[in-house]
Design an enzyme around this catalytic site. Structure first.
Site, mmCIF file in Angstrom:
data_model
loop_
_atom_site.group_PDB
_atom_site.id
_atom_site.type_symbol
_atom_site.label_atom_id
_atom_site.label_comp_id
_atom_site.label_asym_id
_atom_site.label_seq_id
_atom_site.Cartn_x
_atom_site.Cartn_y
_atom_site.Cartn_z
ATOM 1 N N ASN A 1 -7.240 5.384 -4.522
ATOM 2 C CA ASN A 1 -5.956 6.089 -4.542
ATOM 3 C C ASN A 1 -6.136 7.555 -4.914
ATOM 4 O O ASN A 1 -5.526 8.450 -4.310
ATOM 5 C CB ASN A 1 -5.003 5.438 -5.547
ATOM 6 C CG ASN A 1 -4.448 4.115 -5.067
ATOM 7 O OD1 ASN A 1 -4.623 3.739 -3.909
ATOM 8 N ND2 ASN A 1 -3.775 3.399 -5.948
ATOM 9 N N HIS B 1 7.238 4.929 13.022
ATOM 10 C CA HIS B 1 6.900 4.117 11.853
ATOM 11 C C HIS B 1 7.690 2.810 11.831
ATOM 12 O O HIS B 1 7.470 1.957 10.974
ATOM 13 C CB HIS B 1 7.172 4.940 10.582
ATOM 14 C CG HIS B 1 6.547 4.387 9.348
ATOM 15 N ND1 HIS B 1 7.295 3.885 8.306
ATOM 16 C CD2 HIS B 1 5.253 4.247 8.969
ATOM 17 C CE1 HIS B 1 6.491 3.471 7.339
ATOM 18 N NE2 HIS B 1 5.248 3.672 7.713
ATOM 19 N N ARG C 1 8.083 1.826 -6.410
ATOM 20 C CA ARG C 1 6.681 1.566 -6.719
ATOM 21 C C ARG C 1 5.930 2.828 -7.126
ATOM 22 O O ARG C 1 5.204 2.852 -8.102
ATOM 23 C CB ARG C 1 5.987 0.945 -5.502
ATOM 24 C CG ARG C 1 4.540 0.571 -5.752
ATOM 25 C CD ARG C 1 3.825 0.282 -4.450
ATOM 26 N NE ARG C 1 3.456 1.505 -3.744
ATOM 27 C CZ ARG C 1 3.245 1.581 -2.440
ATOM 28 N NH1 ARG C 1 3.429 0.518 -1.684
ATOM 29 N NH2 ARG C 1 2.881 2.715 -1.881
#
EC number: 2.7.4.1
Length: 691
Positions: A50, A441, A570
């Site tokens: 990440n 998307h 999140r």
């Protein structure tokens, strides 16, 4: 409320710093002793990956703005230079925490569990001899150390590759004094080496880093000279691709030409061993055009993500999460004809707790069914070996009309998607790359089937990608339906993607870049009206990111009007909850657990006649204005109740939930005297089959 400036920078959290805080929450999973040990190691690897991507994309973008002289700020008011400085401080602490976790917490715990990662000073004589032979036979033939002088300039360094800078003493074969050399570790070599059982004291799980082996035997690469210092380093580069779509005739070919450049984009970060001398580190910074703010010293391997090899090679009973078999809806368990099932009732799937197989079977059955005349699908990320793509290929080969909209610019999946596009075209499918200037998307499948004298449409709409692997790791919803109005809307969206014409009016779906932002704002306004008239008003938002300023301002207005707002976000969240007079009625939480939360859900009380939508879009400017996204209602009673119940379960989570404070910090919730509740565990118990 009228005297509060809702555009005040004090009301917004910097999105980049918010994303770093998400990585802190991921790292916390690696540090949590209640998490199975090998899963802790995996979370450490995820946190490393990440952070790599954060530098490759987010930091790289800020540096580009800074170099262009931009002083543009986001809603939080921080210009690029100040944001980069704040990132450097926070990221440096994250890196220190990562290596503390690795060295002080995980290594001792792994050792106790019989999994050893040996450092050089821990090798016994037998291991030393075996590793020397391994170096001589398997490693040294692939190495090309490069001494640095005017005839040997500094080599090009591949993005995120393992490299060494070496200090040398003595003269080489030509009588030259060489003070410095660079050694690049070949990509073909594994970064973690597992020792044979006989060399590991009959302990099967003993590992050594390739970097340790190279370091130990580096002298063998320079006969007659002495290596007085050997230090790892790694460079992170800008990995965003830029293609001016309006200036190219063939997007696929243009992207193919750009992909190799990703390996050698502009430098954004330098990682070096913590014992690397200051002068050598400074030389590297100068070489890469970086500053001290871009230098990160690490106490261990420069790429902790390589520890995934240990996770994958150890079958650790009790050291990993218990396995499970994703559940299957009862109706499909009793009837494999998915079209017959859907004619009776919609199916809502919640992955990974429920199987992704019905989605694959939906396309497979469409491919094999002689009554199916057409299949249309969007593909964003699907993986190089995709059962869905195989089915689309077979459908095209059998003469069905197959249309696939592939998003070639899906970041880090461009190469796979180019290969998929070529394969589908060779099979006879119509392949398109969406709309110039807008990423596609949306997650949609449309099947057209001849039934009697008419054509009937069946659809799948989802919040996540058509990727079987991520369907086991990410939480996502998928809706399978034969609803005529919903299917007509999907047909119209495909028409927008594949042909020319005005925006078609949709009856059930709201979609970007046309109606999604407006549709959400209108529904928030409706809750404000209910609150203003004395009715109970409430809304729940579950997304990956919440940063679009106009929507945040409208949520502030709703809170001030008395609307109860719960946000389950999140990752990035720019909204600042708990500000008196502005966001008193807004609560924000982040769930970080075994699975990556990926669902996007919007629930509105609507005066008691509640509405719930699932979407492919997050609440970011790019999703709302620069992408093709779908947001679809879930109206069938059973599915509707399930979604509402799931949201309430996430809001009850007191074990893996982090509450965002008004100062931008997150606090991990604990059960205290209440009964512990973990939303993901509850969903596993309800929907999955334990193996």
């Amino acid at each position: 409320m009228s005297d509060v400036d809702l555009k005040s920078q004090d009301l917004y959290i910097n999105r980049e710093l918010s994303l770093l805080e998400f990585n802190h929450r991921v790292l916390n999973q690696a540090r949590d002793p209640d998490t199975p040990l090998l899963e802790r190691l995996k979370f450490l690897c995820i946190a490393t990956t990440n952070l790599d991507e954060f530098f490759e994309i987010r930091v790289a973008g800020l540096k580009q703005k800074l170099e262009a002289g931009s002083v543009e700020t986001g809603p939080d008011g921080l210009p690029p230079k100040e944001t980069l400085r704040a990132i450097s401080q926070r990221a440096r602490q994250l890196v220190a925490d990562q290596y503390y976790c690795f060295n002080r917490e995980l290594l001792p715990a792994l050792q106790k569990a019989g999994i050893r990662i040996l450092k050089r000073d821990q090798w016994n004589n037998g291991q030393q001899a075996w590793l020397k032979r391994f170096f001589r036979d398997e490693v040294q033939p692939l190495l090309s150390p490069m001494g640095l002088d005017p005839a040997h300039p500094f080599p090009r360094i591949l993005n995120k590759s393992l490299n060494f800078v070496l200090a040398l003493e003595g003269k080489d074969a030509f009588g030259r004094n060489r003070a410095m050399a660079v050694l690049q570790a070949p990509r073909s070599l594994p970064r973690v080496i597992q020792l044979p059982r006989q060399q590991a004291g009959n302990k099967p799980h003993t590992f050594v880093f390739l970097s340790s082996i190279i370091h130990a035997f580096a002298d063998d690469l320079f006969p007659g000279m002495q290596v007085s210092g050997c230090y790892q380093f790694r460079v992170t580069r800008n990995s965003d691709l830029f293609v001016d779509e309006e200036e190219v005739d063939d997007l696929l070919r243009a992207l193919e030409g750009e992909l190799p450049a990703r390996r050698y984009g502009d430098e954004v970060r330098l990682e070096v061993a913590d014992d690397c001398p200051d002068d050598m580190a400074e030389d590297l910074l100068v070489q890469f055009g970086l500053t001290q703010d871009d230098l990160y010293r690490v106490d261990g391997p420069v790429n902790l993500n390589r520890l995934m090899a240990v996770y994958e090679r150890v079958d650790g009973t009790g050291l990993k999460y218990p396995s499970f078999v994703p559940g299957l809806p009862r109706r499909l368990a009793h009837n494999s004809d998915i079209f017959e099932v859907l004619r009776k009732q919609e199916l809502l799937l919640h992955h990974p707790f429920e199987s992704f197989l019905p989605v694959i079977d939906f396309v497979r059955q469409a491919s094999a069914d002689p009554q199916v005349v057409a299949v249309k699908q969007t593909l964003y990320r699907t993986g190089p070996e995709s059962a869905i793509v195989n089915a689309l290929v077979e459908a095209a080969k059998s003469g069905k009309e197959v249309t696939v909209v592939i998003e070639l610019r899906a970041r880090f999946d461009e190469a796979d998607n180019i290969n998929l596009a070529n394969r589908l075209q060779e099979a006879g499918a119509h392949v398109l790359y969406g709309v110039v200037g807008y990423k596609t998307h949306a997650k949609m499948i449309l099947v057209v089937r001849r039934e009697g004298r008419r054509l009937r449409r069946y659809v799948h709409l989802g919040t996540g990608n058509y990727h079987p692997r991520t369907a086991r790791l990410y939480t996502d919803y998928g809706l399978l339906s034969a609803d005529r109005t919903l299917a007509e809307d999907v047909h119209k969206v495909f028409m927008q993607l594949t042909s020319l014409g005005k925006v078609s009016k949709l009856k059930k779906i709201i979609h970007s870049p046309f109606t999604l932002h407006k549709g959400l704002m209108e529904r928030i306004d409706r809750e404000i009206e209910h609150a203003s008239s004395g009715k109970t008003a409430q809304l729940i938002i579950k997304v990956n990111s919440l940063v679009e300023p106009a929507l945040i301002r409208r949520l502030y207005e709703a809170s001030a009007a008395g609307v109860q707002i719960d946000c389950i976000v999140r990752g990035m969240c720019s909204l600042r909850p708990g500000v008196k007079g502005v966001s008193d009625h807004i609560r924000v939480r982040s769930i970080v657990g075994r699975f990556l939360e990926h669902t996007r859900v919007f629930w509105f009380l609507n005066g008691g006649d509640d509405e719930v939508f699932c979407a492919s879009a997050d609440l970011m400017e790019r999703n709302l204005f620069r992408r093709v996204e779908t947001c679809f209602p879930v109206q069938e009673k059973t599915a509707h109740r399930r979604l509402s119940r799931d949201l309430k379960s996430y809001l009850k989570d007191n074990s893996q939930a982090w509450a965002l404070q008004s100062d931008g910090q997150y606090r991990l919730l604990t059960p205290g005297r209440t009964k512990p509740h973990t939303a993901q565990a509850a969903l596993l118990d309800d929907l999955a089959e334990r193996s």
